[in-house]
Design a protein around this motif. Structure first.
Motif, short mmCIF file in Angstrom:
data_model
loop_
_atom_site.label_atom_id
_atom_site.label_comp_id
_atom_site.label_asym_id
_atom_site.label_seq_id
_atom_site.Cartn_x
_atom_site.Cartn_y
_atom_site.Cartn_z
N GLY A 69 26.58 -41.45 -68.33
CA GLY A 69 26.22 -40.90 -67.52
C GLY A 69 25.31 -41.69 -66.57
N LEU A 70 24.80 -40.88 -65.64
CA LEU A 70 24.06 -42.21 -64.09
C LEU A 70 22.42 -40.75 -64.55
CD1 LEU A 70 26.83 -41.55 -61.34
CD2 LEU A 70 26.60 -43.23 -63.37
N ILE A 71 21.69 -42.27 -64.01
CA ILE A 71 20.78 -41.75 -63.89
C ILE A 71 19.80 -42.67 -61.93
CG2 ILE A 71 17.98 -42.60 -64.80
CD1 ILE A 71 19.04 -43.05 -67.36
N LEU A 72 19.89 -41.60 -61.89
CA LEU A 72 19.13 -42.23 -60.00
C LEU A 72 17.77 -41.64 -60.31
CD1 LEU A 72 22.18 -41.57 -59.69
CD2 LEU A 72 21.05 -41.05 -57.64
N ALA A 73 17.48 -43.07 -59.83
CA ALA A 73 15.87 -43.13 -59.67
C ALA A 73 15.01 -43.53 -58.16
CB ALA A 73 15.23 -44.07 -60.39
N SER A 74 14.86 -42.88 -57.47
CA SER A 74 14.59 -43.20 -55.62
C SER A 74 13.53 -42.90 -55.30
CB SER A 74 15.89 -42.53 -55.25
OG SER A 74 15.60 -42.88 -53.45
N PRO A 75 12.86 -44.10 -53.93
CA PRO A 75 11.93 -43.27 -53.66
C PRO A 75 12.11 -42.10 -52.19
CG PRO A 75 12.88 -45.48 -52.06
CD PRO A 75 13.86 -45.37 -53.37
N GLU A 76 10.86 -42.20 -51.37
CA GLU A 76 11.66 -41.18 -50.60
C GLU A 76 11.08 -41.48 -49.64
OE1 GLU A 76 9.59 -36.58 -50.15
OE2 GLU A 76 7.52 -38.37 -49.33
N TYR A 77 11.71 -41.58 -48.29
CA TYR A 77 11.64 -42.10 -47.06
C TYR A 77 11.85 -41.17 -45.90
CZ TYR A 77 12.75 -46.24 -48.94
OH TYR A 77 12.90 -47.76 -49.72
N ILE A 78 10.51 -40.93 -45.36
CA ILE A 78 10.23 -39.83 -43.90
C ILE A 78 10.41 -38.45 -44.51
CG2 ILE A 78 10.69 -39.43 -41.76
CD1 ILE A 78 11.28 -42.24 -41.25
N ARG A 79 10.13 -38.42 -45.49
CA ARG A 79 10.59 -36.56 -45.96
C ARG A 79 11.81 -36.58 -47.11
NH1 ARG A 79 7.05 -32.08 -43.39
NH2 ARG A 79 7.73 -31.27 -45.65
N SER A 80 12.84 -38.06 -47.00
CA SER A 80 14.19 -37.20 -47.02
C SER A 80 14.63 -38.68 -47.66
CB SER A 80 14.66 -37.78 -46.19
OG SER A 80 15.82 -37.71 -45.58
N ILE A 81 15.47 -38.02 -48.48
CA ILE A 81 16.47 -39.41 -49.38
C ILE A 81 16.82 -40.59 -48.24
CG2 ILE A 81 19.25 -39.70 -49.93
CD1 ILE A 81 19.31 -36.66 -50.60
N PRO A 82 16.59 -42.04 -49.01
CA PRO A 82 17.06 -43.61 -48.16
C PRO A 82 18.62 -43.20 -47.57
CG PRO A 82 16.00 -43.93 -50.23
CD PRO A 82 15.83 -42.36 -50.28
N GLY A 83 18.43 -44.08 -46.37
CA GLY A 83 19.97 -44.37 -45.87
C GLY A 83 20.99 -44.97 -46.98
N GLY A 84 20.12 -45.66 -47.94
CA GLY A 84 21.03 -47.15 -48.40
C GLY A 84 21.51 -45.53 -50.08
N LEU A 85 20.30 -44.96 -50.24
CA LEU A 85 21.63 -44.12 -51.22
C LEU A 85 22.00 -42.87 -50.96
CD1 LEU A 85 21.54 -43.42 -53.91
CD2 LEU A 85 19.82 -41.78 -53.65
N LYS A 86 21.85 -42.58 -49.74
CA LYS A 86 22.92 -41.70 -48.85
C LYS A 86 23.91 -42.53 -48.82
CE LYS A 86 24.03 -37.41 -47.48
NZ LYS A 86 25.24 -37.84 -46.75
N ASN A 87 24.01 -43.12 -48.97
CA ASN A 87 25.56 -44.37 -48.30
C ASN A 87 26.09 -44.69 -49.27
OD1 ASN A 87 27.15 -45.75 -45.99
ND2 ASN A 87 25.95 -47.60 -47.27
N ALA A 88 25.93 -44.77 -50.40
CA ALA A 88 26.21 -44.69 -51.10
C ALA A 88 26.81 -44.08 -52.27
CB ALA A 88 25.46 -45.38 -52.02
N ILE A 89 26.10 -42.70 -52.21
CA ILE A 89 26.69 -40.99 -51.97
C ILE A 89 28.05 -40.62 -51.27
CG2 ILE A 89 25.96 -38.64 -52.26
CD1 ILE A 89 23.31 -39.72 -53.61
N ASP A 90 27.63 -40.98 -49.97
CA ASP A 90 28.27 -41.05 -49.41
C ASP A 90 30.28 -41.39 -49.33
OD1 ASP A 90 27.35 -39.24 -47.34
OD2 ASP A 90 26.90 -40.40 -45.85
N TRP A 91 30.10 -42.43 -50.13
CA TRP A 91 30.62 -43.70 -50.02
C TRP A 91 31.32 -42.57 -51.88
CZ3 TRP A 91 33.58 -46.78 -48.23
CH2 TRP A 91 34.03 -47.78 -47.20
N LEU A 92 31.04 -42.16 -52.54
CA LEU A 92 31.38 -41.25 -53.60
C LEU A 92 31.71 -40.08 -53.59
CD1 LEU A 92 28.71 -42.52 -55.93
CD2 LEU A 92 30.95 -43.82 -55.57
#
Length: 175
Positions: A69-92
């Motif tokens: 299983g996966l556990i994700l923890a992320s900050p909020e950047y400008i009320r949105s998903i940080p670019g690095g996390l969104k990029n990782a998700i895009d790869w997947l």
């Protein structure tokens, strides 16, 4: 149960990564929690590279495939998903490793609900086993590393983290 905890922060002193490390320590012998904190090191997603992805992407995909299983923890950047996390998700998104993988969220702030709402939509699209109900939140924002360590070692939070991992393990095993 073997969990992969993914930090959505590229910051070295990330409170979300600190929360994941505390989960790792709280797991004890009952569970294994590995931490992935390399979202900032992934190359920018390109559909042209999906058939032969960069090594860093393949390593992340393998770590996900090996986890129960996966556990994700992320900050909020400008009320949105940080670019690095969104990029990782895009790869997947077009890969098979995440489709049926149980996924939950943890969060290290008292705020960030806009990002969490967006991330919940993305994760529910990415995995049919995203569990929106199971959520761990411990407010660590603006605390020093010493204050973070003290807060996370408090018996109440230790109990919350162990309970979160145990409940997630039951969810992972329920399919």
């Amino acid at each position: 149960m073997k969990f992969l905890a993914i930090s959505g922060s590229a910051r070295r002193a990330s409170t979300n990564t600190a929360l994941l490390r505390a989960l790792q320590a709280a797991a004890g012998a009952a569970h294994t929690v590995s931490i992935y904190d390399g979202v900032g090191e992934l190359p920018v997603f390109s559909p042209d590279l999906e058939l032969d992805p960069p090594l860093a992407v393949s390593a992340l995909a393998k770590a996900i495939a090996d986890a129960d299983g996966l556990i994700l923890a992320s900050p909020e950047y400008i009320r949105s998903i940080p670019g690095g996390l969104k990029n990782a998700i895009d790869w997947l998104v077009s890969r098979d490793e995440v489709i049926g993988k149980p996924v939950v969220l943890a969060h290290a702030s008292h705020r960030g609900d806009d990002m969490l709402c967006q991330l919940r939509i993305v994760l529910a699209t990415l995995s049919e086993r995203f569990n929106e109900e199971l959520f761990l939140r411990i407010a660590l924002m603006k605390l020093s590393p010493e204050e973070i360590a003290e807060r996370l070692s408090a018996p109440r939070h230790q109990e919350d983290m162990r309970g979160f991992l145990d409940e997630f393990a039951r969810y992972c095993g329920s399919a």
